[in-house]
Design an enzyme around this catalytic site. Structure first.
Site, PDB file in Angstrom:
ATOM      1  N   GLY A   1       2.240  -6.465  -0.507  1.00 35.34           N
ATOM      2  CA  GLY A   1       2.861  -6.876   0.156  1.00 35.34           C
ATOM      3  C   GLY A   1       2.901  -8.244   1.037  1.00 35.34           C
ATOM      4  CB  THR A   2      -0.080  -9.405   2.959  1.00 29.79           C
ATOM      5  OG1 THR A   2       0.272  -8.660   4.109  1.00 29.79           O
ATOM      6  CG2 THR A   2      -0.557 -10.726   3.854  1.00 29.79           C
TER       7      THR A   2
ATOM      8  CG  ASN B   1       7.147  -2.852   9.116  1.00 36.15           C
ATOM      9  OD1 ASN B   1       8.670  -3.673   9.328  1.00 36.15           O
ATOM     10  ND2 ASN B   1       6.427  -2.702  10.059  1.00 36.15           N
TER      11      ASN B   1
ATOM     12  CD  GLN C   1       7.980  -0.030   5.072  1.00 39.65           C
ATOM     13  OE1 GLN C   1       8.341   1.732   4.347  1.00 39.65           O
ATOM     14  NE2 GLN C   1       7.051   0.269   5.418  1.00 39.65           N
TER      15      GLN C   1
ATOM     16  CB  SER D   1       2.865  -3.048  -0.624  1.00 41.99           C
ATOM     17  OG  SER D   1       1.043  -2.054  -0.635  1.00 41.99           O
ATOM     18  CB  ALA D   2       0.304  -0.073  -5.862  1.00 42.19           C
ATOM     19  CG  HIS D   3      -0.892   0.716   0.281  1.00 44.52           C
ATOM     20  ND1 HIS D   3      -0.458   1.401   1.759  1.00 44.52           N
ATOM     21  CD2 HIS D   3      -1.018  -0.838   0.794  1.00 44.52           C
ATOM     22  CE1 HIS D   3      -0.584  -0.008   2.650  1.00 44.52           C
ATOM     23  NE2 HIS D   3      -0.146  -0.850   1.878  1.00 44.52           N
TER      24      HIS D   3
ATOM     25  CB  THR E   1     -10.322 -11.991 -12.768  1.00 44.63           C
ATOM     26  OG1 THR E   1     -11.762 -12.447 -13.503  1.00 44.63           O
ATOM     27  CG2 THR E   1     -10.645 -10.525 -14.328  1.00 44.63           C
TER      28      THR E   1
ATOM     29  CB  CYS F   1      -1.932  -4.017  25.512  1.00 46.98           C
ATOM     30  SG  CYS F   1      -2.369  -3.494  27.203  1.00 46.98           S
TER      31      CYS F   1
HETATM   32  N1  PLP Z   1       6.053  -5.018   4.603  1.00 55.36           N
HETATM   33  C1  PLP Z   1       6.730  -5.060   4.997  1.00 55.36           C
HETATM   34  C2  PLP Z   1       7.753  -4.192   5.409  1.00 55.36           C
HETATM   35  C3  PLP Z   1       5.617  -3.478   5.071  1.00 55.36           C
HETATM   36  O1  PLP Z   1       6.022  -2.460   5.854  1.00 55.36           O
HETATM   37  C4  PLP Z   1       4.240  -3.923   5.182  1.00 55.36           C
HETATM   38  C5  PLP Z   1       2.977  -3.201   5.396  1.00 55.36           C
HETATM   39  O2  PLP Z   1       3.111  -2.471   6.107  1.00 55.36           O
HETATM   40  C6  PLP Z   1       3.586  -5.292   4.035  1.00 55.36           C
HETATM   41  C7  PLP Z   1       4.625  -5.831   4.051  1.00 55.36           C
HETATM   42  C8  PLP Z   1       2.762  -5.786   4.230  1.00 55.36           C
HETATM   43  O3  PLP Z   1       2.519  -4.368   2.587  1.00 55.36           O
HETATM   44  P1  PLP Z   1       0.345  -5.012   2.443  1.00 55.36           P
HETATM   45  O4  PLP Z   1      -0.402  -3.658   3.550  1.00 55.36           O
HETATM   46  O5  PLP Z   1       0.479  -4.511   1.627  1.00 55.36           O
HETATM   47  O6  PLP Z   1       0.114  -6.107   2.524  1.00 55.36           O
END
Ligand code: PLP
Length: 380
Positions: free
Chosen positions: A71-72, A152, A180, A200-202, A238, A328
């Protein structure tokens, strides 16, 4: 000790069927999808079959699905490329986007001098779409709107259809971080005119390291990673054939069972709300997470009625995995960046945030164990 996993918004356990699909590809389809021989072409077929499956579900063209690592990466590709290649001069967003969107926006602000406007949020964490519309009408700068479909941390769901309509009417590009919601809620991009989205697949029982960006063809976005012509020249390198096979399998299972899984998870969530409310007097639910219509069915954002920065650790010792706002290193409580934007100072100073997130594997018994542990830790 048996683990109770209640952190499914962070990541989900990979399903056995997904592992089997990936192992089969790992053992047999080791060709490079760019090779012209049959082993290469078999690997290419796996990519294209999974691309078609996803595109059919989203009602888009397969050419609009670009496989990435996560996703990032998808969000970074979209935001940075929109600024560099579509002459975006202004970004409208919020301060409660996921860090990968928030930081990518700051990067293009610093690097490219893009103007950034943050929409105001109410105490529930909602944006006001009238403010968005007024901003779009107030300037003819080329604008990218980036608003997440579901948050999220607090689970609020944006009215994506209405947002997309406003953007379209005002000639703005719309990116929505759908990490999400993808494969959790029905998304039909032939009806919702978003330009860009991410996956994001995970987050739905697939592997880590596999995702995709939805990039509408008419936008003519260009690559951020240069090299070969993979992924329609939008993402060189690839392809992760094994990961994409796992992504496709998990996606298919999720969308084929969406009604069943969502009903099952909603029932567990309703049970959790009832149990937490009954057993923990003074508990608060943040944002819109208890509202069926306006929130993700997969998560609850809580504020426990006393300050305890160690609660995540104490639950972990009892074998329960949840997400704590964050603490923290000094041990002092530090509210999450999202909650600090919507909760009053008083609430932040006197409560402990906790995110509990579910999957179809979560049971009411898991909730009983969590609630019992919280009651004990809080001394109720
Ligand atoms: N965007 C949202 C709303 C998410 O919850 C997350 C993951 O926590 C991401 C982006 C990032 O996804 P990834 O972990 O696949 O980089």
């Amino acid at each position: 000790m048996e683990k109770i996993y209640l952190d499914n918004a962070a990541t989900t356990p990979i399903l056995d069927e997904v592992i089997d699909a990936m192992v089969a590809v790992m053992k047999t389809n080791y060709g490079n999808p760019s090779s012209t021989h049959s082993l290469g072409q078999e690997a290419k077929t796996i990519l294209e079959e999974n691309r078609r499956l996803i595109a059919n579900e989203l009602h888009v063209s397969p050419a609009e699905i670009i496989f990435t690592s996560c996703g990032t990466e998808s969000n970074n590709l979209i935001i940075k490329s929109a600024v560099e290649n579509l002459s975006v001069e202004r970004i409208i967003t919020t301060e409660i986007e996921h860090k990968c969107v928030y930081e990518a926006v700051l990067e293009v602000k610093n690097r490219n001098g893009v103007e950034v406007v943050y929409l105001k949020l109410n105490e529930k964490g909602d944006v006001n779409l009238d403010e968005l519309e007024a901003l779009l009408k107030s300037s003819d700068k080329v604008t990218l709107v980036t608003l997440m479909h579901a948050n999220n941390e607090i689970g609020n769901i944006l009215d994506l259809e209405k947002t997309a309509k406003i953007c379209k009417e005002n000639n703005a590009y719309l990116h929505s971080d759908t990490v999400q919601t993808m494969a959790h809620v029905k998304l039909d991009f032939s009806q919702i005119p978003v330009d860009f989205a991410s996956c994001s697949a995970h987050k739905f029982h697939g592997p880590k390291g596999a995702g995709f960006a939805f990039i509408r063809k008419s936008t003519h976005l260009r690559a951020q990673i240069h090299g070969g012509t993979q992924e329609r020249s939008l993402r060189a390198g690839t392809e992760n054939v094994v990961g994409i096979a796992g992504l496709g399998k998990a996606f298919a299972i999720s969308v084929n069972h969406m009604e069943q899984f969502s009903a099952q998870i909603q029932e567990v969530k309703d049970y959790a709300i009832a149990q937490l409310t009954e057993k923990i007097p003074g508990i608060l639910f943040n944002g819109r997470c208890t509202e069926k219509e306006n929130s993700l069915y997969t998560l609850l954002s809580l504020s426990l009625p006393s300050m305890n920065p160690l609660i995540g650790l104490q639950l972990d010792i009892k074998g329960i995995a949840v997400s704590q706002g964050s603490a923290c290193s000094s041990g002092a409580a530090k509210p999450s960046s999202v909650l600090s934007k919507i909760l009053t100072e008083e609430v932040q100073q006197s409560t402990t945030p906790l995110r509990v997130s579910f999957s179809h594997q979560t049971t009411k018994q898991d909730i009983n164990v969590l609630v019992e542990a919280l009651v004990e830790i809080l001394g109720l």
